[in-house]
Structures are given as C-alpha cells and as structure tokens.
Design a protein around this motif. Structure first.
Motif, PDB file in Angstrom:
ATOM      1  N   ARG A  12    -111.955  32.875 -27.927  1.00  0.00           N
ATOM      2  CA  ARG A  12    -112.680  33.840 -28.637  1.00  0.00           C
ATOM      3  C   ARG A  12    -111.972  34.869 -29.320  1.00  0.00           C
ATOM      4  NH1 ARG A  12    -118.035  31.852 -27.708  1.00  0.00           N
ATOM      5  NH2 ARG A  12    -118.968  33.460 -28.962  1.00  0.00           N
ATOM      6  N   LEU A  13    -112.874  35.330 -30.242  1.00  0.00           N
ATOM      7  CA  LEU A  13    -112.112  36.770 -30.972  1.00  0.00           C
ATOM      8  C   LEU A  13    -113.253  37.656 -30.491  1.00  0.00           C
ATOM      9  CD1 LEU A  13    -110.280  37.915 -33.089  1.00  0.00           C
ATOM     10  CD2 LEU A  13    -111.963  37.615 -34.671  1.00  0.00           C
ATOM     11  N   TYR A  14    -112.689  38.800 -30.315  1.00  0.00           N
ATOM     12  CA  TYR A  14    -113.601  40.097 -29.724  1.00  0.00           C
ATOM     13  C   TYR A  14    -113.489  41.442 -30.607  1.00  0.00           C
ATOM     14  CZ  TYR A  14    -113.739  37.128 -25.645  1.00  0.00           C
ATOM     15  OH  TYR A  14    -113.890  35.922 -24.742  1.00  0.00           O
ATOM     16  N   PHE A  15    -114.806  41.768 -30.821  1.00  0.00           N
ATOM     17  CA  PHE A  15    -114.868  43.183 -31.610  1.00  0.00           C
ATOM     18  C   PHE A  15    -115.358  44.086 -30.697  1.00  0.00           C
ATOM     19  CE2 PHE A  15    -115.175  39.698 -34.684  1.00  0.00           C
ATOM     20  CZ  PHE A  15    -114.413  40.076 -35.671  1.00  0.00           C
ATOM     21  N   MET A  66    -104.433  37.361 -31.884  1.00  0.00           N
ATOM     22  CA  MET A  66    -103.005  36.651 -31.892  1.00  0.00           C
ATOM     23  C   MET A  66    -103.132  35.243 -31.402  1.00  0.00           C
ATOM     24  SD  MET A  66    -101.028  39.617 -30.274  1.00  0.00           S
ATOM     25  CE  MET A  66    -100.583  41.134 -31.196  1.00  0.00           C
ATOM     26  N   ALA A  67    -103.745  34.735 -30.341  1.00  0.00           N
ATOM     27  CA  ALA A  67    -104.027  33.415 -29.804  1.00  0.00           C
ATOM     28  C   ALA A  67    -104.686  32.605 -30.861  1.00  0.00           C
ATOM     29  CB  ALA A  67    -104.604  33.493 -28.283  1.00  0.00           C
ATOM     30  N   LEU A  68    -105.435  33.193 -31.435  1.00  0.00           N
ATOM     31  CA  LEU A  68    -106.236  32.118 -32.500  1.00  0.00           C
ATOM     32  C   LEU A  68    -105.543  31.865 -33.608  1.00  0.00           C
ATOM     33  CD1 LEU A  68    -108.754  33.119 -30.278  1.00  0.00           C
ATOM     34  CD2 LEU A  68    -110.352  33.000 -32.260  1.00  0.00           C
ATOM     35  N   LYS A  80    -102.222  29.656 -29.882  1.00  0.00           N
ATOM     36  CA  LYS A  80    -101.425  29.748 -28.510  1.00  0.00           C
ATOM     37  C   LYS A  80    -102.031  30.365 -27.291  1.00  0.00           C
ATOM     38  CE  LYS A  80     -96.865  29.785 -30.708  1.00  0.00           C
ATOM     39  NZ  LYS A  80     -95.508  30.651 -31.041  1.00  0.00           N
ATOM     40  N   ALA A  81    -101.516  30.420 -26.112  1.00  0.00           N
ATOM     41  CA  ALA A  81    -102.049  31.083 -24.926  1.00  0.00           C
ATOM     42  C   ALA A  81    -102.179  32.569 -25.264  1.00  0.00           C
ATOM     43  CB  ALA A  81    -101.583  30.720 -23.518  1.00  0.00           C
ATOM     44  N   ARG A  82    -103.115  33.153 -24.446  1.00  0.00           N
ATOM     45  CA  ARG A  82    -102.940  34.711 -24.635  1.00  0.00           C
ATOM     46  C   ARG A  82    -101.715  35.407 -24.262  1.00  0.00           C
ATOM     47  NH1 ARG A  82    -107.809  35.614 -27.440  1.00  0.00           N
ATOM     48  NH2 ARG A  82    -109.788  34.736 -26.179  1.00  0.00           N
ATOM     49  N   SER A  83    -101.305  36.230 -25.078  1.00  0.00           N
ATOM     50  CA  SER A  83    -100.160  36.870 -24.637  1.00  0.00           C
ATOM     51  C   SER A  83    -100.083  38.132 -23.986  1.00  0.00           C
ATOM     52  CB  SER A  83     -99.422  37.353 -26.245  1.00  0.00           C
ATOM     53  OG  SER A  83    -100.285  38.363 -26.844  1.00  0.00           O
ATOM     54  N   ALA A  84    -101.382  38.543 -23.620  1.00  0.00           N
ATOM     55  CA  ALA A  84    -101.475  39.625 -22.829  1.00  0.00           C
ATOM     56  C   ALA A  84    -102.767  39.755 -22.131  1.00  0.00           C
ATOM     57  CB  ALA A  84    -101.540  41.259 -23.897  1.00  0.00           C
TER      58      ALA A  84
END
Length: 551
Positions: free
Chosen positions: A456-459, A486-488, A492-496
């Motif tokens: 998911r993307l978050y705002f 970044m991940a989307l 790729k997997a979450r970088s943080a």
C-alpha cells in the motif's frame, strides 16, 4: 357535491422501529378514513429497504440465527407507503424540504413535506475516539453483524497458522467497548461461538482466547437492577471474559485498543486485532445541522411527539427526548419507539383533521438481556429472573415481537436446528475492503517494517512518523507527505521501517490501484518519481549532516 380536501404529505425519516411503525400505523388508519375527510401521502426514507430486529443481531454473529431472518421488508410492514431507499443529505425545516442523496441516477432529489417525522436513531460518534472510524467495527445493523462474524472467523484462520506469539495473541484477543445491552449481548454470543468454533482448529485451544469488555461505568448493564447486573458480571467472568470497569475507549488502531482510567487518566494498551464499538453515540449530523431544539443531542418534543420549537415537525425513538408520562425521559428502546409511533401517527392525523390529540404515557413492560450459553436475565413487571428460565422468556418474548409471521417461523426453526446441528464457521467475504481507506496509528505503533512486502501507498493526513533504516532513524515526516512509494515503484520489499512519533492519521491506496494510476493517469508516474527522487536527496543530505556532526 362535497369537495375532497387538499393532499397532505407526511415524510418520515428513518427505517428503524420508530419510523417504520409510524408509517405502518398511518397507512392502517388512513385506509379507514374517507378521502373527503383526509387525503394523505406517506413517504418513508430509509437507507435500507428492510427493518433490522436488533435484539437478534448477536445471534447472527454466533450463527444461531440465519442472517436474513432478522430483517423484514419495509414494504410488507407499511404497505402503501412510498419508500425512498436513500441517504439523507439535508433537513430544511424552514422551507419544509428534505434533500436526498443521488440514487442510481446521479442527481439529488428534494422532497417537500407538510408534516415531518424524524426517527433516525443515533450513530456511532467516530470523532470522539481517534481511530474509531478506521479500525473499530460498529454493532447496530445487519451489515455490522455480518462483518463482525466474518472478521472473527478470519482471525481464527490467521491465528491457526501464525508463528509469531505476540501477533497470535493479538489475533485471538476480542475487545468490545460498551457494557450496555448491545455490548454485553455481543461479547456473550461471541464467546459462545468462539468456544465451539475453536474445536475445528487443532492449533487453537479455548485457553488461547482472550475476551475483554470495557465499560466506563462502575458496573455493566446500568439499565438493569443491580442484582441482575451482578449476576451477569459473575457469569461472564466465570466464562473467562475480562471485564474492565471505570475505563473508556481512548484510541483504536489496527492492532490495539487504548483505554483510559476515568479516575487516574492512566492509559492501558490492549493488543487486539478485533475491537467492537457500541459506544459512544451521537445524533446524526443532519439533525445537528438543523435549528431544532435539542437536549443532550436528542430533539426536544412534547408528550404529543411534536417539536417544541417547530410545529409540524415530529420526532420519536432514540433521537428524541420524549416524556414518558412517568416523570422521566423515554429510554431509547424498541418497546418505547413502537408505542410512540402509534401516538405520533394518531396525533398527526388528528392535527390534520383538527381533532384532539393524545398524550404519550408508558412505563415500560420490562427489560431482557441474553448472556449466551442459554442464559439470560429478565426484569418483567417488577419481577426479576435469571438463568435458563430467563433465557426461555427472552426467546419467547422476542420471537413474538418479530415483525411478520414468516419471520417468527423462520427464527423458531433456526433455534430448533441450533439444538441439534453444529454452528457454521465458514467465512463469507461480503464486506468489501475499501480501495482507498483511512487508517490511524497510535504513538509508537509501527506502520510497516523494513523487509515487509510493499502492498500500500500512504498519505499522511495528520501527525508525524519517523523513518528507520537498519535500526537508525534517518528522517521524520508529517502532514502532506507520501510514504511507501519506493517499494511500490520498484516492486521490492520495504527499504525502511516507519513508526508513528505521535497519533497519526493516514489515507492509504493498495498497490494494484497505485499501478493503475501510474499507468493510465497522465503525469502521475513523473510526479511520483519526483517525490521518490526528492526523498532520496533529502535522506542523503540528512545523513551527510549527521556524519559531519559526528566528526
């Protein structure tokens, strides 16, 4: 030749007991009156085309009663009334109009009225508790009961294969806020269902289940006599339900409920993936936006059910402060609403015909509450009952109160089947997960971990979060920023790891919807890449500044 009188339009708002039975009583009485005496059009506005028999909703959760058997079609209860299945946008009592939200055709509709009946009940006060709207499951309508039942089964399925002990405990912790009738009956039936359901899950035992009832008062069921409330408290605790008194729900997020001690103001975190909210409640916003005189959120009316400030506007049920005729305001229960409906309908017609009006007076017949496990409590005509006999009374009284003979028969058959057949534990995905949804994080709560799958993307709507890489906080971000792109973008997997510094509200978008926006919306890909590059540049600058400071 005798002239027919001008047609009077009566508009009723609300599809609960008060509204539907007012419409039913009006139609029944109008049929017996000549059109030369009175010509009336009755319009009922409801968000559903059925009435929900709310006392049986807990048994929908437990599977003791089929879901469609606790609802009755409004058209059969109030034949002849014009039904609008719409949301109400605005009540204009000055111009005597009601504005309805669009239906299938995308245009609003305005209805004029001569007499208005407001019977809209109350709604959950989402704004009073952060995260309530985003993460708590309300418990008032059939859709709520179905959503809760499917959610509970999903938690069992997830817990049966979960290897993380802490997450498994959160999955098997079920929290209900509100120790009144709805909350007590909900957790009692849920406990009864869970105890039987876990027999089908080899990896889950009854001792793994944790059920918590949070009540702001010093005892549960304050509406009942103290001895019955004490019996209920003892019985629920004996079954393993933890009752937390003198605490109120303070904050809710995806994996926890935070409750506050009313006296000390201390906060306690309950790790739970299931939070059911029956409190707090408030009147509908369209009522608050009117100039109608209100008292503690309820419309002030006389014992004739007419508004004290606006003649021609009538109100009853949960949203009205109706004098009972016994020295107190009528409580928000169905037995009062149904009787108020009779008086309200009679008085509207009497007003149109210039006849004397009746005064409402009702002392109540009694109160009942189911405690699951074939136990209940009852207070009828001043006498108190508890245990199995009270449970038989509860069932007998409520099956008799069900609207429609067909529903009475169906519910009775459901109860007979429940004696001999095991309850169903199938999960029906009837609750559509919102593509764009609101979320809430409590302070210190992690949104996602480094290495997690990016879904998911978050705002950030409000609040502040920190970004952590390999155990080091590299940045903080807040209102108006985008998180997780970044991940989307890279798939790729979450970088943080991202964690809330303070209570934070977000709006999120799933990865498939994000991909469609990037693919088809002109300029979206460039804008998101710019956000991505700006973030990388900002992170490099902050890391360089930190290195210089260390030197």
């Amino acid at each position: 030749m005798e002239m027919a009188m001008e047609k009077q339009r009566i508009v009723i708002l609300g599809g609960g007991f008060g509204g539907v039975y007012t419409a039913s009583e009006l139609m029944r009485r109008v049929k017996r009156i000549s059109k030369h005496e009175i010509d009336v059009e009755v319009i009922l506005v409801s968000e559903e085309n059925y009435i929900t028999f709310q006392p049986l909703l807990p048994e929908v959760v437990s599977g003791a009663v089929e879901q469609l058997h606790v609802i009755s079609p409004i058209r059969r209860i109030a034949p002849g009334a014009v039904l609008y299945v719409r949301h109400i946008d605005k009540i204009d009592v000055e111009n005597k109009t009601i504005q309805l939200a669009p239906g299938r055709v995308p245009r609003t509709e305005t209805i004029h009225y001569d007499h208005l009946v407001i019977a809209m009940g109350n709604t959950l006060a989402h704004g009073m508790v952060p995260g309530l709207y985003e993460h708590a499951i309300p418990f008032k309508y059939l859709g709520d009961a179905l959503r809760l039942r499917n959610h509970v089964v999903q938690m069992l399925e997830e817990a049966s294969v979960c290897e993380d002990a802490e997450e498994r405990q959160r999955l098997l912790t079920f929290t209900v806020a509100g120790g009144g009738f709805s909350g007590v009956e909900c957790i009692a039936e849920m406990e009864d269902f869970l105890r039987k359901a876990v027999r089908a899950f080899p990896n889950i035992s009854e001792t793994d289940l944790r059920m918590i009832l949070v009540q702001s008062a010093d005892r549960i069921l304050p509406e009942m006599k103290e001895n019955l409330a004490a019996y209920s408290d003892k019985l629920l605790r004996k079954r393993g339900i933890q009752i937390v008194l003198n605490h109120r729900l303070h904050e809710v997020s995806a994996d926890r409920a935070i409750v506050m001690n009313k006296e000390t103001k201390e906060l306690e975190v309950i790790g739970s993936r299931t939070v059911v909210a029956t409190v707090p409640t408030e009147p509908h916003s369209v009522i608050r936006d009117t100039p109608l005189q209100c008292e503690k959120g309820r419309i002030v009316v006389s014992d004739e059910m007419e508004s004290a400030s606006h003649p021609g506007v009538w109100s009853l049920g949960d949203c009205a402060a109706v004098p009972s005729g016994e020295g107190y305001t009528s409580p928000p229960t169905a037995q009062y609403a149904v009787r108020q409906a009779t008086i309200c309908a009679e008085n509207i017609l009497a007003t149109i015909r210039n006849q004397p009006r009746r005064h409402f007076k009702f002392a109540g017949l009694g109160k009942l509450a189911s405690l699951g496990g074939r136990r209940a409590i009852a207070e009828v005509f001043g006498f108190t009952f508890s245990g199995f006999f009270a449970w038989l009374m509860w069932r007998a009284i409520y099956v008799e109160k069900m609207p429609g003979l067909d529903r009475k028969i169906r519910v009775f058959i459901d109860w007979m089947k429940d004696i001999f057949l095991p309850r169903d534990i199938t999960q029906l995905n009837v609750h559509d997960e919102q593509q764009v949804r609101r979320e809430h994080l409590a302070a210190g709560q992690t949104l996602f971990h480094q290495g997690d799958f990016g879904d998911r993307l978050y705002f950030v709507v409000d609040g502040e979060v920190e970004v952590e890489v390999d155990g080091n906080v590299i940045a903080t971000t807040g209102k108006g920023d985008v998180i997780g792109e970044m991940a989307l973008l890279a798939h790729k997997a979450r970088s943080a790891t991202v964690r809330a510094v303070q209570p934070t509200d977000l709006v999120s978008l799933p990865s498939d919807a994000f991909d469609q926006i990037i693919k088809y919306v002109p300029g979206a890909a460039d804008a998101m890449n710019k956000i991505h590059q700006d973030r990388l540049q900002r992170n490099r600058e902050e890391q360089t500044a930190d290195s210089a400071t260390d030197e």
